[in-house]
Motif scaffolding. Sequence first.
Motif, PDB file in Angstrom:
ATOM      1  N   ASP A 182      29.113  37.628  39.202  1.00 27.56           N
ATOM      2  CA  ASP A 182      30.103  37.913  38.476  1.00 27.56           C
ATOM      3  C   ASP A 182      31.483  37.349  38.704  1.00 27.56           C
ATOM      4  O   ASP A 182      32.498  38.158  39.446  1.00 27.56           O
ATOM      5  CB  ASP A 182      30.237  39.542  38.652  1.00 27.56           C
ATOM      6  CG  ASP A 182      31.018  40.255  37.598  1.00 27.56           C
ATOM      7  OD1 ASP A 182      31.802  39.582  36.892  1.00 27.56           O
ATOM      8  OD2 ASP A 182      30.706  41.423  37.376  1.00 27.56           O
ATOM      9  N   GLU A 184      34.503  36.976  37.255  1.00 30.44           N
ATOM     10  CA  GLU A 184      35.562  37.563  36.825  1.00 30.44           C
ATOM     11  C   GLU A 184      35.665  38.748  37.768  1.00 30.44           C
ATOM     12  O   GLU A 184      36.940  39.052  38.106  1.00 30.44           O
ATOM     13  CB  GLU A 184      35.334  38.145  35.389  1.00 30.44           C
ATOM     14  CG  GLU A 184      36.638  38.726  34.836  1.00 30.44           C
ATOM     15  CD  GLU A 184      36.564  39.112  33.323  1.00 30.44           C
ATOM     16  OE1 GLU A 184      37.308  39.984  32.886  1.00 30.44           O
ATOM     17  OE2 GLU A 184      35.346  38.692  32.725  1.00 30.44           O
ATOM     18  N   ASP A 185      34.903  39.697  38.234  1.00 30.90           N
ATOM     19  CA  ASP A 185      34.981  40.822  38.850  1.00 30.90           C
ATOM     20  C   ASP A 185      35.198  40.038  40.381  1.00 30.90           C
ATOM     21  O   ASP A 185      36.141  40.777  41.129  1.00 30.90           O
ATOM     22  CB  ASP A 185      33.423  41.457  39.039  1.00 30.90           C
ATOM     23  CG  ASP A 185      33.861  42.901  39.690  1.00 30.90           C
ATOM     24  OD1 ASP A 185      34.709  43.583  39.367  1.00 30.90           O
ATOM     25  OD2 ASP A 185      32.847  43.250  40.561  1.00 30.90           O
ATOM     26  N   LYS A 188      38.924  39.428  40.622  1.00 29.87           N
ATOM     27  CA  LYS A 188      39.823  40.551  40.782  1.00 29.87           C
ATOM     28  C   LYS A 188      39.796  41.137  42.147  1.00 29.87           C
ATOM     29  O   LYS A 188      40.724  41.742  42.663  1.00 29.87           O
ATOM     30  CB  LYS A 188      39.194  41.853  39.687  1.00 29.87           C
ATOM     31  CG  LYS A 188      39.413  41.521  38.273  1.00 29.87           C
ATOM     32  CD  LYS A 188      38.676  42.473  37.428  1.00 29.87           C
ATOM     33  CE  LYS A 188      39.072  42.068  35.997  1.00 29.87           C
ATOM     34  NZ  LYS A 188      38.123  43.362  34.996  1.00 29.87           N
ATOM     35  N   VAL A 231      35.992  48.610  46.400  1.00 27.75           N
ATOM     36  CA  VAL A 231      35.257  47.514  45.620  1.00 27.75           C
ATOM     37  C   VAL A 231      34.146  46.684  46.327  1.00 27.75           C
ATOM     38  O   VAL A 231      33.770  45.985  45.915  1.00 27.75           O
ATOM     39  CB  VAL A 231      36.617  46.558  45.124  1.00 27.75           C
ATOM     40  CG1 VAL A 231      37.420  47.056  44.077  1.00 27.75           C
ATOM     41  CG2 VAL A 231      37.128  45.744  46.278  1.00 27.75           C
TER      42      VAL A 231
END
Length: 247
Positions: A182, A184-185, A188, A231
């Motif tokens: 992932d 994109e995650d 972040k 996270v």
Amino acid sequence: MGENGENGYFQKALAAFTHDVASGGAIRHLTDLGYTAREIKERLAFPAPYERVRETMREHLLDQKVLLEEEPGCGKEREQAEYVLEHDQYGRTSFRKVIRPDRTVRSTGSPGDVRAAGSVGTAGDARAAGRAGVAGTVHWEESCFDGGGAEEFAAFLKERCGENGQENAYVSCDFGLWCYRDPEDFEKMLDLLEERQRGYILGVFWVRKRVYHRLDGRMQKIVARLYGEDVYHGNCYFLKTAEKIRF
């Protein structure tokens, strides 16, 4: 092995040997000083591609057991390989891959072996009694951390690392899996970190697999920060006290 295969092997070994002579020592030294892969690349007297820098950096961390490819306490050892330059009787040059033995001291029941094997040697290690097996195998006492946010977790890690020693404390790291699974995650997550912390993650955790990193000061801060933001979760391993703690 055919002629093309032999030539490819030779070229790969030659490139590795040349790189090590020119820059390998400097990369390993700067890694020990805490520089990131990007910072090391900028400081080399002999330029090297970023990919080569981080390969050398990662191999050094594995050799020093700062980074493990197998779960701590499982008893498995990592083979350490190097290329040896040789000349035959006709003056032809070749490289031979040599596997170096792992010289980690294993438990023999004496106090001096406590760090290497997570075994028992002092009164302070009583909780590990009967849980550390032969050849470095540890029988974990498992539990969960549920003590609060980032500050509480940071204090917990500091206390446990002080008790066990940083060389006996590790955390599971799935960053190499995450960046492919992932992207994109993953970006972040990186945005939550300081610039040098971000650079370290990108320079070390680029192979698509779970690894285990020693809980040194930098990794304690990274893990506590990400845990506090909810996270990142994983396992901490403390070898002397034989604790495996989920967070």
